[in-house]
Design a protein around this motif. Structure first.
Motif, PDB file in Angstrom:
ATOM      1  N   GLU A   4       0.972  -1.374   0.085  1.00  0.00           N
ATOM      2  CA  GLU A   4       0.082   0.028  -0.022  1.00  0.00           C
ATOM      3  C   GLU A   4       0.664   1.361  -0.026  1.00  0.00           C
ATOM      4  OE1 GLU A   4      -2.987   0.119  -0.694  1.00  0.00           O
ATOM      5  OE2 GLU A   4      -3.494   2.047  -0.142  1.00  0.00           O
ATOM      6  N   TRP A   5       1.949   1.101   0.238  1.00  0.00           N
ATOM      7  CA  TRP A   5       2.942   2.484   0.666  1.00  0.00           C
ATOM      8  C   TRP A   5       3.315   2.889  -0.775  1.00  0.00           C
ATOM      9  CZ3 TRP A   5       7.976   4.079  -0.332  1.00  0.00           C
ATOM     10  CH2 TRP A   5       8.773   3.050  -0.891  1.00  0.00           C
ATOM     11  N   ARG A   6       2.986   2.299  -1.810  1.00  0.00           N
ATOM     12  CA  ARG A   6       3.325   2.546  -3.156  1.00  0.00           C
ATOM     13  C   ARG A   6       2.634   3.698  -3.780  1.00  0.00           C
ATOM     14  NH1 ARG A   6       5.777  -2.819  -6.045  1.00  0.00           N
ATOM     15  NH2 ARG A   6       7.674  -2.843  -5.046  1.00  0.00           N
ATOM     16  N   ILE A   7       2.864   4.975  -3.669  1.00  0.00           N
ATOM     17  CA  ILE A   7       1.864   5.922  -4.307  1.00  0.00           C
ATOM     18  C   ILE A   7       2.192   5.789  -5.772  1.00  0.00           C
ATOM     19  CG2 ILE A   7       1.646   8.425  -4.380  1.00  0.00           C
ATOM     20  CD1 ILE A   7       1.224   7.146  -1.616  1.00  0.00           C
ATOM     21  N   TYR A   8       3.185   5.791  -6.554  1.00  0.00           N
ATOM     22  CA  TYR A   8       3.469   5.613  -7.870  1.00  0.00           C
ATOM     23  C   TYR A   8       3.475   4.140  -7.826  1.00  0.00           C
ATOM     24  CZ  TYR A   8       6.288   5.079 -12.199  1.00  0.00           C
ATOM     25  OH  TYR A   8       6.571   4.711 -13.631  1.00  0.00           O
ATOM     26  N   VAL A  11       1.974   2.013 -13.231  1.00  0.00           N
ATOM     27  CA  VAL A  11       0.633   1.382 -14.041  1.00  0.00           C
ATOM     28  C   VAL A  11       0.537   2.477 -15.009  1.00  0.00           C
ATOM     29  CG1 VAL A  11      -0.081   0.131 -12.061  1.00  0.00           C
ATOM     30  CG2 VAL A  11      -1.004   2.526 -12.549  1.00  0.00           C
ATOM     31  N   SER A  12      -0.297   1.902 -16.285  1.00  0.00           N
ATOM     32  CA  SER A  12      -0.530   2.794 -17.291  1.00  0.00           C
ATOM     33  C   SER A  12      -1.908   3.893 -17.109  1.00  0.00           C
ATOM     34  CB  SER A  12      -0.805   2.059 -18.453  1.00  0.00           C
ATOM     35  OG  SER A  12      -1.970   1.425 -18.336  1.00  0.00           O
ATOM     36  N   GLU A  13      -2.673   3.532 -16.099  1.00  0.00           N
ATOM     37  CA  GLU A  13      -3.775   4.625 -15.983  1.00  0.00           C
ATOM     38  C   GLU A  13      -3.372   5.465 -14.901  1.00  0.00           C
ATOM     39  OE1 GLU A  13      -6.666   4.661 -17.425  1.00  0.00           O
ATOM     40  OE2 GLU A  13      -5.784   3.237 -19.031  1.00  0.00           O
ATOM     41  N   PRO A  14      -3.776   6.704 -15.081  1.00  0.00           N
ATOM     42  CA  PRO A  14      -3.674   7.841 -14.254  1.00  0.00           C
ATOM     43  C   PRO A  14      -4.602   7.842 -12.943  1.00  0.00           C
ATOM     44  CG  PRO A  14      -3.754   8.821 -16.470  1.00  0.00           C
ATOM     45  CD  PRO A  14      -4.236   7.324 -16.492  1.00  0.00           C
ATOM     46  N   HIS A  15      -4.075   8.050 -11.700  1.00  0.00           N
ATOM     47  CA  HIS A  15      -5.007   8.082 -10.567  1.00  0.00           C
ATOM     48  C   HIS A  15      -4.452   9.064  -9.784  1.00  0.00           C
ATOM     49  CE1 HIS A  15      -1.551   6.366  -8.471  1.00  0.00           C
ATOM     50  NE2 HIS A  15      -1.070   5.424  -9.524  1.00  0.00           N
ATOM     51  N   ASP A  16      -5.211   9.060  -8.703  1.00  0.00           N
ATOM     52  CA  ASP A  16      -5.043  10.378  -7.487  1.00  0.00           C
ATOM     53  C   ASP A  16      -4.500   9.820  -6.296  1.00  0.00           C
ATOM     54  OD1 ASP A  16      -6.472  12.190  -8.897  1.00  0.00           O
ATOM     55  OD2 ASP A  16      -8.242  11.533  -8.442  1.00  0.00           O
ATOM     56  N   GLY A  17      -3.603   8.586  -6.479  1.00  0.00           N
ATOM     57  CA  GLY A  17      -2.858   8.006  -5.285  1.00  0.00           C
ATOM     58  C   GLY A  17      -2.187   9.247  -4.651  1.00  0.00           C
ATOM     59  N   LEU A  21      -0.253  10.410  -0.105  1.00  0.00           N
ATOM     60  CA  LEU A  21       1.069  11.042   0.306  1.00  0.00           C
ATOM     61  C   LEU A  21       1.191  11.372   1.831  1.00  0.00           C
ATOM     62  CD1 LEU A  21       4.097  10.815  -0.567  1.00  0.00           C
ATOM     63  CD2 LEU A  21       3.947  13.262  -1.222  1.00  0.00           C
ATOM     64  N   PRO A  22       1.897  10.807   2.594  1.00  0.00           N
ATOM     65  CA  PRO A  22       1.848  11.205   4.226  1.00  0.00           C
ATOM     66  C   PRO A  22       2.688  12.695   4.346  1.00  0.00           C
ATOM     67  CG  PRO A  22       3.417   9.507   4.034  1.00  0.00           C
ATOM     68  CD  PRO A  22       2.514   9.393   2.450  1.00  0.00           C
ATOM     69  N   ALA A  23       2.491  13.266   5.481  1.00  0.00           N
ATOM     70  CA  ALA A  23       3.179  14.354   5.608  1.00  0.00           C
ATOM     71  C   ALA A  23       4.746  14.240   5.553  1.00  0.00           C
ATOM     72  CB  ALA A  23       2.696  14.829   7.136  1.00  0.00           C
TER      73      ALA A  23
END
Length: 344
Positions: A4-8, A11-17, A21-23
């Motif tokens: 779950e820690w992976r923000i990036y 993948v090919s689809e854009p998202h709002d991950g 991102l924590p402080a």
């Protein structure tokens, strides 16, 4: 299953991950006391021809982890590797997936100085306007000094955006020897001064200036540009020089090998040339055999697969001939043409 820690996530689809991102660590928290400057998160202007490559880019697990480490720590990512390994494309892939707007690209050469990346001031334009005012007898000073200032790619990345902008500092190894050290203070402080605006801060404390990407004007208070969140910075290097330890310890480092394994090469071909991927195994085998004898780049493989898929008709060259033409080693010096004798 990806952690779950992976923000990036690569993948090919854009998202709002990026919203997860924590402080930042306390030593990388630049405060949020300024109004955020808006930007178009889905804008594609400025990415140009790299957009198709960004959509097809396939990051391996090590690359994904390096990008996330840089995002979490709010540190620059120094990416080294031979030409053609996807160093620059990685910046566009991250911007596209995380919906962080167009990449701010700063190409560097031996004459590039820090100010080139921060801002430009049109002193000549201001003098001309002042001269016109004198000739017409208009004593009024120039009201909008911001019209003569334009932020550079680095300066725009350090503007007070609510989300990190993506900045690509391309070929930092070609820079003047002082530039990496000059960048340290800006990277540590997340801010810089525009002296031309500081000098008039008593009379013009708030000035709006143009960013490098021609987006929403940036509001500058007291002549200082200060970020709210540290940008995602990728610095690329072809390994032509070493960097000082003080610079290296402030970067997350990633090396991209020139050639991956067979499975990764298949994935790259499938992402870029899906219609030809099923028939590419023999080309990939030739590519790996040639790569064992000298330096090759993955774009040479894509060129060969494309040619094979388009030259299957009568009279088309054999695969051996195509491999000879396309898989030419990058670490071989091309001999200079002979000099004709005098009088020839």
């Amino acid at each position: 299953m990806m952690s779950e820690w992976r923000i990036y996530r690569g993948v090919s689809e854009p998202h709002d991950g990026i919203g997860r991102l924590p402080a930042p660590p306390p030593w990388r928290d630049f405060g949020r006391d300024t109004e955020p400057t808006p930007f178009d998160r889905d804008a594609e202007a400025g990415a140009g021809r790299r957009l198709p490559h960004a959509a097809a880019y396939r990051a391996d697990e090590r690359t994904v982890d390096a990008v996330n480490t840089a995002l979490y720590l709010r540190r620059p990512l120094l990416v080294t590797g031979d030409p053609g390994t996807g160093k620059s494309t990685l910046a566009h892939a991250v911007a596209r997936e995380l919906r962080l707007g167009p990449v701010l690209r700063w190409p560097v050469n031996s004459k590039t100085g820090l100010r080139d990346g921060l801002y430009r001031y049109d002193s000549l334009g201001r003098l001309e306007e002042a001269g016109v005012a004198r000739e017409t007898g208009d004593p009024a000073p120039v009201a909008d000094l911001g019209r003569f200032v334009r932020l550079g790619p680095l300066g725009t990345a350090l503007a007070p955006y609510a989300l990190p902008r993506v900045l690509l500092i391309d070929e930092i190894d070609k820079s003047d020897i002082d530039l990496p050290n000059d960048l340290l203070d800006v990277f540590e402080e997340g801010m810089f001064e525009i002296p031309e605006l500081s000098r008039v801060a008593d009379t013009q404390p708030v000035v709006r200036v143009r960013p490098a990407d021609d987006g929403e004007p940036v509001t500058v208070h007291g002549g200082t540009v200060r970020c709210r969140t540290f940008p995602f910075v990728i610095l690329t290097s072809n390994g032509e020089r070493e960097f000082p330890p003080a610079f290296l310890r402030r970067c997350v480092r990633l090396h991209l090998p020139a050639v991956g394994d067979e499975q990764r090469l298949r994935a790259i071909v499938r992402a870029h040339l899906a219609s030809a991927a099923d028939d590419a195994d023999e080309v990939i085998g030739r590519f790996l055999a040639h790569a064992a004898a000298g330096e090759l780049a993955t774009d040479q493989l894509l060129n060969a697969v494309y040619l094979v898929s388009r030259t299957s008709g009568e009279g088309a060259p054999e695969l051996d001939r195509l491999a000879e033409l396309v898989f030419q080693h990058l670490d071989v010096t091309v001999p200079a043409p002979p000099v004709p004798p005098a009088g020839a």
